[in-house]
Design an enzyme around this catalytic site. Structure first.
Site: not given
Lengths: 282, 282
Positions: B31, B36-37, B147
């Site tokens: 969360g 990036g997420h 990532g």
């Protein structure tokens, strides 16, 4: 019936079968199949569209001084038995395929693996849970069948499946016994004929203790003592008791003193260099 | 977009979706989502019929003196971001659901977890591989996205997936950076403004070393030394280097002396009490 050696191929088969809406039942074995294994397969056959039996002597569940190198094998006989029961696929991977040199992952259940068989075989259950995880991911079963002879193993696998959220129902199947009561095991083949006869005393001693329990004897220690005394009488050859224990059958915790919860009496005995286990629910 | 909290419900959703022939992509996160997420999610969106994002601050991957209790959270903001990217399901389990009191199973990759981040955080990767195994079994993805900022984590997960035969393709996604080069991380939020500005020096130092490499400097130790010297110049506040290392990018083994294999320069720095990691392939 198909025999599949390749991991990629069995996984492709499982993925495609599930995509086609077919249910899969897995029976993991180390081969040298006996009626106990066949009972697992029969139950699997009644439960799923496709039955996969794996035959793999899993090196990482054997300790350094155990019987990995002499574990009995009979692939041709095993395949014939699988076919007769109506198995769809027998998965026979090589050691190199499941454990290449780069392999370095383990799956471990941490508490209920330390007692009973885990006390004498400290790396055993980690080997079991690691290979079973691999087999689950390779064959993608809806249900998987394990014998209750390996009572602790069954509890450990149930724990792993719950803890890691495998979408698999684990089905425990009651022990299948020889005519004289000895629990069927591939390792029974190791026993010389005299010791083979005396080995029937193990189940007889468990049964006698169960009768004592039914008659009102409820102290864990006294019941375990009764098993030991009975074995001392019935087995003339030298043998070594690894453990005789009364456990809570659900929590797999030792029962000391009076028995209240559903209990199981568990035993491991070394007879003529062969390790035999058995158990009986009270 | 659905939000699902229950493990049973997400697994039922996954099983039914796969039965219906739909492909699933998983993006596991803790969360406090950043670009990036979102890049992971966009790539997942392009790859599968259904995109599941998990949001779960996994307690077992934090060490005893780490930032579990203050890890940043913003569920409402996260849900809005997921919706904007076209996510289908956000899975938000509770800690109690994933780790009930009876929980006692771990999944561990044993060798490549001992170096780099694993040296300073000895239980970290076991926590990661355990929760990722659970999330894989709960969401049954065809593909899962991670990532490359967490370069070692990506290598560890690839190793676990290969070793345990998960039928899942792992896709690594290049680091997304802030305008000044700092690798995006939820933990960047911890940085006071001055340190936040100086943190850009980390990527600058890696980039400078890469330039030296391109100009012909091929000695691992010299390149790592160059990173350290550049940081000493660019960061005025006190900071602590946990490691600066050159590794074989495929095998995740340290490179000493001249670089021959495809290499990656990895760094972990503590700045204003915040642990920052970054890496750059040479």
């Amino acid at each position: 019936m198909q025999q599949i050696e390749s991991s990629k191929e069995i996984q492709r088969f499982a993925l495609e079968s599930r995509k086609a809406g077919k249910s899969i039942a897995l029976v993991p074995t180390m081969g040298y199949l006996h009626d106990g294994h066949l009972e697992l397969m029969r139950q699997a056959r009644g439960k799923a569209d496709l039955v996969i039996v794996s035959i793999f002597i899993n090196p990482i569940q054997f300790g350094p001084n155990e019987d990995l190198d002499r574990y009995p094998q009979d692939l041709a006989g095993d395949l014939a038995k699988c076919q007769a029961v109506g198995v769809d696929v027998v998965f026979t991977p090589t050691r190199e395929a499941l454990y290449p040199e780069s392999f370095q992952t383990s799956v471990e259940v941490n508490k209920i693996t330390k007692c009973l068989c885990g006390a004498g075989r400290p790396t055993h259950f980690q080997g079991v849970t690691t290979v079973v995880s691999k087999l689950f991911n390779l064959t993608l079963p809806d249900t998987a069948f394990f014998g209750e002879k390996d009572f602790q193993q069954l509890a450990v696998i149930r724990r792993m499946v719950t803890d890691l959220n495998f979408p698999i129902e684990i089905i425990g199947v009651p022990i299948v016994r020889e005519n004289d009561g000895l629990a069927m095991s591939s390792r029974n083949a190791y026993l010389p004929s005299l010791e083979r006869k005396e080995a029937a005393g193990i189940f007889a001693a468990l049964t006698q203790a169960k009768n004592l329990y039914k008659q009102g004897l409820k102290e864990s220690e006294t019941l375990c003592q009764a098993v030991q005394e009975q074995l001392d009488i019935s087995i003339k050859n030298s043998f070594k008791i690894e453990y005789i224990k009364l456990y809570d059958a659900d929590k797999l915790t030792e029962i000391n003193g009076p028995i209240t919860a559903p209990a199981v009496l568990l035993i491991a005995v070394h007879l003529a260099g062969t390790r035999l286990i058995d158990n009986l629910k009270l």
